[in-house]
Design an enzyme around this catalytic site. Structure first.
Site, short mmCIF file in Angstrom:
data_model
loop_
_atom_site.label_atom_id
_atom_site.label_comp_id
_atom_site.label_asym_id
_atom_site.label_seq_id
_atom_site.Cartn_x
_atom_site.Cartn_y
_atom_site.Cartn_z
N HIS A 25 -7.54 3.41 3.31
CA HIS A 25 -8.05 2.37 4.20
C HIS A 25 -7.13 2.24 5.41
O HIS A 25 -6.07 2.86 5.46
CB HIS A 25 -8.24 1.04 3.47
CG HIS A 25 -6.98 0.40 2.94
ND1 HIS A 25 -6.20 0.96 1.97
CD2 HIS A 25 -6.40 -0.79 3.27
CE1 HIS A 25 -5.19 0.15 1.71
NE2 HIS A 25 -5.27 -0.91 2.48
N HIS A 71 -5.31 -0.10 6.79
CA HIS A 71 -4.11 -0.94 6.92
C HIS A 71 -2.88 -0.06 7.17
O HIS A 71 -2.72 1.02 6.60
CB HIS A 71 -3.91 -1.79 5.67
CG HIS A 71 -4.84 -2.98 5.65
ND1 HIS A 71 -5.20 -3.64 4.49
CD2 HIS A 71 -5.48 -3.62 6.67
CE1 HIS A 71 -6.02 -4.64 4.80
NE2 HIS A 71 -6.21 -4.66 6.10
N ASP A 80 0.18 0.02 6.32
CA ASP A 80 1.09 0.53 5.28
C ASP A 80 0.50 1.74 4.56
O ASP A 80 1.15 2.33 3.70
CB ASP A 80 1.49 -0.58 4.29
CG ASP A 80 0.32 -1.25 3.59
OD1 ASP A 80 -0.73 -1.43 4.23
OD2 ASP A 80 0.46 -1.61 2.41
N HIS A 92 2.42 0.27 -5.39
CA HIS A 92 2.12 -0.68 -4.31
C HIS A 92 2.60 -2.09 -4.70
O HIS A 92 1.83 -3.04 -4.77
CB HIS A 92 0.60 -0.66 -4.03
CG HIS A 92 0.18 -1.35 -2.76
ND1 HIS A 92 -0.12 -2.69 -2.72
CD2 HIS A 92 -0.03 -0.89 -1.51
CE1 HIS A 92 -0.51 -3.02 -1.50
NE2 HIS A 92 -0.45 -1.93 -0.73
ZN LIG Z 1 -1.48 -1.93 1.15
ZN LIG Z 2 -4.56 -2.99 2.43
#
Ligand SMILES: [Zn+2]
Ligand SMILES: [Zn+2]
Length: 328
Positions: free
Chosen positions: A62, A64, A66, A268
């Site tokens: 995705h 984002h 990070d 994560h």
């Molecule tokens: Zn993340």
């Molecule tokens: Zn995320």
């Protein structure tokens, strides 16, 4: 199959953990895949034996930061390193556009064929003997899981029976291994008589950020391993009000138990979780919470930790990664 974590922290890096990235390597040869590419992933790679030149494809779960801010630097460095081989990037909408804008505004020249594939279309992709399928997840932006499954599994030869029946080692063995019936003198023998039952294909499911593990129920059928985020323990998730978007450890553990998954690898982790068990909160709390409901093999990812999924589907820790930086 081999897995090596290059980043295991959620949101921001810490001294011990970089942001998300995971390398998946095929059993034979040096081809490998990168799943997510947080900022600094190319620096992390320098502490491994993985070469950017043998990277086959990059999968972004995705948009984002990070999970993808390291992508452009890595693509640019591959160009500087003289990469010529084609590279595919499978990613949600926005990544190809971001790359195009950066290329335009920073005079970035890519000398190798680079193809973007839209994950939102849920394509099924094939790389060598590996088939990759995509499952949509639940997060604040479109997020995906990538399932890597062996396509063909060779049945092992029944060597004892071959020897008993006087079929000498040689080209015939090769033909039988490929499932071809062979003729010896006047007799045709069926390959199936000399092949042992084949094992299950190996299947690994690697999920992006996701607050609803149950979305992975179909993907996890016949999988030996799920890699899933466990950003928080339940108490912290409720305290920070982040139950929409991320999973907590107990939720993932319970799901993995319901699916009968033999191996669960959590990653994560929110930076608030410390490495030391005696400090609170600790990543050990995440493990303990998952273990309340999950009875399979549970692992907590660490940067540079390297695992092997054997042909029999057993997951083994080859290295905990603790010496990776000092060794290089
Ligand atoms: Zn993340
Ligand atoms: Zn995320």
């Amino acid at each position: 199959m081999y897995l090596q974590f290059l980043g295991t922290s959620a949101g921001v890096p810490t001294k011990q953990r970089n942001v998300s990235a995971l390398a998946l390597q095929e059993s034979k040869g040096s081809d490998w895949y990168l799943i997510d590419c947080g900022e600094g992933t190319q620096h992390q790679l320098l502490h491994t034996s993985l070469s950017i030149n043998t990277l086959k494809a990059i999968f972004i779960t995705h948009v984002h930061g990070d999970h993808c801010y390291g992508l452009l630097g890595l693509l640019a460095s591959a160009a500087m390193n003289g990469r010529k081989a084609p590279l595919q990037v499978i990613a949600p909408s926005g990544i190809a556009e971001w790359f195009a804008a950066t290329q335009r505004y920073t005079a970035l020249y890519i000398p190798y064929p680079l193809e973007f594939v839209l994950a939102d279309d849920l394509p099924t992709l094939t790389f060598g003997n590996t088939q990759v399928s995509i499952t949509p997840l639940s997060h604040r932006v479109p997020s995906y899981a990538y399932s890597f499954c062996e396509q063909q599994v060779e049945s092992p030869l029944d060597i004892a029976k071959l020897q008993r029946d006087g079929i000498a080692k040689g080209p015939l063995w090769g033909q039988i291994k490929q499932g071809k019936d062979v003729t010896i003198g006047d007799t045709t023998v069926a390959a199936s008589e000399y092949l042992l039952a084949s094992r299950l294909p190996r299947k690994v499911v690697i999920a992006g950020d996701n607050d609803s593990p149950e979305l992975l129920r179909t993907a996890c059928q016949n999988a030996q391993l799920l890699v899933h985020e466990a950003t928080y323990t339940q108490d912290v998730a409720e305290k920070v009000g982040d139950s929409v978007g991320h999973a907590y450890a107990g939720q993932v553990g319970q799901f993995a138990q319901e699916c009968g998954l033999p191996n669960l690898l959590l990653t994560h982790f929110s930076p608030r979780y410390q490495a030391q068990a005696e400090v609170s909160p600790s990543v050990c709390d995440i493990g303990a919470e998952a273990q309340q409901s999950y009875q399979g093999q549970l692992w907590l990812a660490q940067d540079f930790a390297r695992f092997q999924l054997s042909p029999e589907g057993e997951l083994r820790l080859l290295s905990d990664g603790s010496g990776a930086k000092s060794a290089n």
